[in-house]
Design a protein around this motif. Structure first.
Motif, mmCIF file in Angstrom:
data_model
loop_
_atom_site.group_PDB
_atom_site.id
_atom_site.type_symbol
_atom_site.label_atom_id
_atom_site.label_comp_id
_atom_site.label_asym_id
_atom_site.label_seq_id
_atom_site.Cartn_x
_atom_site.Cartn_y
_atom_site.Cartn_z
ATOM 1 N N GLU A 123 -45.780 -30.947 -68.021
ATOM 2 C CA GLU A 123 -45.485 -30.086 -69.175
ATOM 3 C C GLU A 123 -44.704 -28.815 -68.811
ATOM 4 O O GLU A 123 -43.611 -28.600 -69.273
ATOM 5 C CB GLU A 123 -46.769 -29.703 -69.921
ATOM 6 N N VAL A 124 -45.294 -27.955 -67.985
ATOM 7 C CA VAL A 124 -44.669 -26.676 -67.654
ATOM 8 C C VAL A 124 -44.146 -26.733 -66.217
ATOM 9 O O VAL A 124 -44.845 -27.191 -65.315
ATOM 10 C CB VAL A 124 -45.673 -25.511 -67.795
ATOM 11 N N VAL A 178 -41.089 -23.251 -58.747
ATOM 12 C CA VAL A 178 -39.653 -23.435 -58.542
ATOM 13 C C VAL A 178 -39.263 -22.770 -57.217
ATOM 14 O O VAL A 178 -39.570 -21.596 -56.996
ATOM 15 C CB VAL A 178 -38.846 -22.813 -59.699
ATOM 16 N N PRO A 179 -38.603 -23.475 -56.305
ATOM 17 C CA PRO A 179 -38.232 -22.867 -55.018
ATOM 18 C C PRO A 179 -37.148 -21.794 -55.193
ATOM 19 O O PRO A 179 -36.095 -22.062 -55.785
ATOM 20 C CB PRO A 179 -37.718 -24.051 -54.198
ATOM 21 N N VAL A 180 -37.438 -20.592 -54.708
ATOM 22 C CA VAL A 180 -36.508 -19.466 -54.823
ATOM 23 C C VAL A 180 -36.486 -18.700 -53.501
ATOM 24 O O VAL A 180 -37.383 -18.835 -52.665
ATOM 25 C CB VAL A 180 -36.912 -18.502 -55.962
ATOM 26 N N SER A 183 -46.729 -15.429 -58.169
ATOM 27 C CA SER A 183 -46.402 -16.019 -59.474
ATOM 28 C C SER A 183 -46.503 -17.533 -59.415
ATOM 29 O O SER A 183 -45.939 -18.159 -58.507
ATOM 30 C CB SER A 183 -44.990 -15.614 -59.896
ATOM 31 N N PRO A 184 -47.194 -18.176 -60.363
ATOM 32 C CA PRO A 184 -47.277 -19.645 -60.368
ATOM 33 C C PRO A 184 -45.938 -20.305 -60.676
ATOM 34 O O PRO A 184 -45.770 -21.494 -60.420
ATOM 35 C CB PRO A 184 -48.302 -19.933 -61.470
ATOM 36 N N GLN A 185 -45.005 -19.538 -61.214
ATOM 37 C CA GLN A 185 -43.707 -20.098 -61.552
ATOM 38 C C GLN A 185 -42.764 -20.190 -60.359
ATOM 39 O O GLN A 185 -41.774 -20.911 -60.415
ATOM 40 C CB GLN A 185 -43.042 -19.253 -62.655
ATOM 41 N N LEU A 186 -43.072 -19.462 -59.283
ATOM 42 C CA LEU A 186 -42.146 -19.338 -58.161
ATOM 43 C C LEU A 186 -42.772 -19.801 -56.856
ATOM 44 O O LEU A 186 -43.966 -19.635 -56.625
ATOM 45 C CB LEU A 186 -41.680 -17.887 -58.014
ATOM 46 N N ASN A 244 -37.154 -20.248 -65.752
ATOM 47 C CA ASN A 244 -38.377 -19.998 -65.001
ATOM 48 C C ASN A 244 -38.182 -18.953 -63.909
ATOM 49 O O ASN A 244 -39.054 -18.123 -63.659
ATOM 50 C CB ASN A 244 -38.883 -21.302 -64.378
ATOM 51 N N ILE A 245 -37.037 -18.999 -63.272
ATOM 52 C CA ILE A 245 -36.736 -18.013 -62.235
ATOM 53 C C ILE A 245 -36.687 -16.618 -62.831
ATOM 54 O O ILE A 245 -37.293 -15.667 -62.310
ATOM 55 C CB ILE A 245 -35.391 -18.355 -61.554
#
Length: 387
Positions: free
Chosen positions: A53-54, A58-60, A81-84, A140-141
């Motif tokens: 879903e979400v 994301v690799p940054v 951050s769970p997004q990164l 997302n970044i």
């Protein structure tokens, strides 16, 4: 003898055509595959890749030119951050090369002297570079780094206010004078699958019904068994619509349920929609099958039409941003009314009164394609009679 067969066909009733069409569907493996097996397989496999879903982790990259306590705090909050999913780079050239190798999707640059500027109350900023070619990852970044930087910035502002004599509670309140509370409706997880699958499902049901119907009618044409009465064509259309309606209930009931998508907000309205939608699609499929005349031709043409049809439906892209010509031509396709109507009824809980203009368009499309089908049938018969 053949002319007598044609005369008998033109006397065919609704019930006879209805039963014969259902029998023909289950006798023809190709039609059965398109009308029943393909929608079931799509219903199982299509939502599967979106099960997360979400998008998270994301690799940054992070390039720290400041090497200060403040920069280390920014890195720590970004890594939390769970997004990164962060990794360090020595310079921007190395980070850009990693983007080209698809190792990361973006990076943040912490400039030299950032902490000094913040302590002296001068304007200071960090830069975030994202891969704009992939909008979902890019979003997302941006959001991940924004939350991290905003949290650190708020902490700095609170410390400054406390140092100037303000109470901690007052300082915290002043960092956000007007609190913002975002409440997502109808897709509370804000998941990508919950957004895209309910809309695309209506397209899948349309395209499989169109191809299966055109395949069946093309086969009947090749065998010179396509001629029938106006009531006979209605029987064929509603037999095919019944299959589509059952597949629609399968999606509304099983597919959306097993993947926990919003559903059943207006169950009666959703069933009414399916009962109106599929006759329009089936009538178009019968017309196309009679128009193409060949069994395989319909597959060759319809199979490449799915993406343009979805694009002009107004679901992935705003309708008023389409070219003016497409804003009008799109109404000839059932999904242009069907996708948004389905989502509004089944996911959002709209009433039938709210969506009646689109339902009226679907009824009009059914009438239009049914009359076009009868006109094409009459034209084909006249050619045969005069030959």
């Amino acid at each position: 003898m053949q002319r007598n067969n044609y005369q008998e066909a033109f006397n065919q009733g609704f019930g006879e055509a209805f039963v014969q069409t259902l029998a023909a569907i289950f006798k023809d493996k190709g039609v059965l595959l398109m009308l029943i097996i393909a929608p079931i397989l799509y219903g199982f496999f299509y939502p599967w890749p979106y099960s997360a879903e979400v998008v998270n982790q994301v690799p940054v990259g992070i390039i720290d030119y400041d090497n200060s306590d403040l920069s280390k705090t920014l890195i720590r909050y970004s890594s939390a951050s769970p997004q990164l999913n962060t990794r360090p780079f020595n310079n921007e050239q190395a980070a850009m090369a990693a983007i080209w190798r698809d190792e990361i999707a973006g990076y943040m640059i912490i400039p030299n002297g950032l902490e000094a500027k913040v302590k002296s109350s001068r304007n200071a900023s960090v830069s975030v570079v994202g891969n704009g070619g992939y909008f979902l990852l890019n979003k997302n970044i941006q959001m991940g780094f924004l939350k991290a930087v905003s949290t650190v910035s708020a902490g700095i502002e609170i410390k400054k206010s406390v140092a100037q004599g303000a109470y901690t509670a007052t300082a915290e309140a002043n960092t956000q004078a007007i609190p913002l509370h975002i409440t997502p409706l109808y897709n509370q997880s804000e998941g990508y699958g919950a957004y895209v699958v309910p809309g695309v499902s209506i397209l899948i049901l349309q395209q499989t019904l169109l191809m299966g119907t055109a395949l069946l009618i093309g086969t009947l044409y090749e065998q010179r068994r396509h001629h029938t009465s106006a009531r006979g064509w209605l029987g064929r259309i509603f037999a095919l619509s019944l299959i589509g309606f059952i597949m629609g209930c399968f999606y509304y009931g099983w597919v959306f349920s097993i993947h926990h998508y919003a559903r059943g907000a207006n169950l009666i309205g959703s069933l009414v929609f399916l009962a109106i939608y599929f006759p329009a699609v089936a009538a178009l499929g019968c017309f196309l099958g009679l128009w193409f005349k060949e069994r395989e031709r319909s597959m060759q043409i319809l199979i490449v039409s799915s993406l343009p049809i979805f694009f002009v439906s107004g679901y992935p892209w705003p309708i008023d941003q389409l070219p003016v010509a497409l804003q009008y031509l799109r109404w000839l396709i059932p999904t242009s009314s069907g996708i948004n109507t389905s989502v509004q009824l089944n996911q959002m809980g709209a009433s039938l009164h709210d969506v009646w203009p689109r339902l009226a368009v679907l009824v009009a499309l059914f009438v239009f394609y049914y009359l076009a089908l009868l006109a094409l049938e009459a034209s084909r018969y006249r050619r045969y009679r005069d030959s």
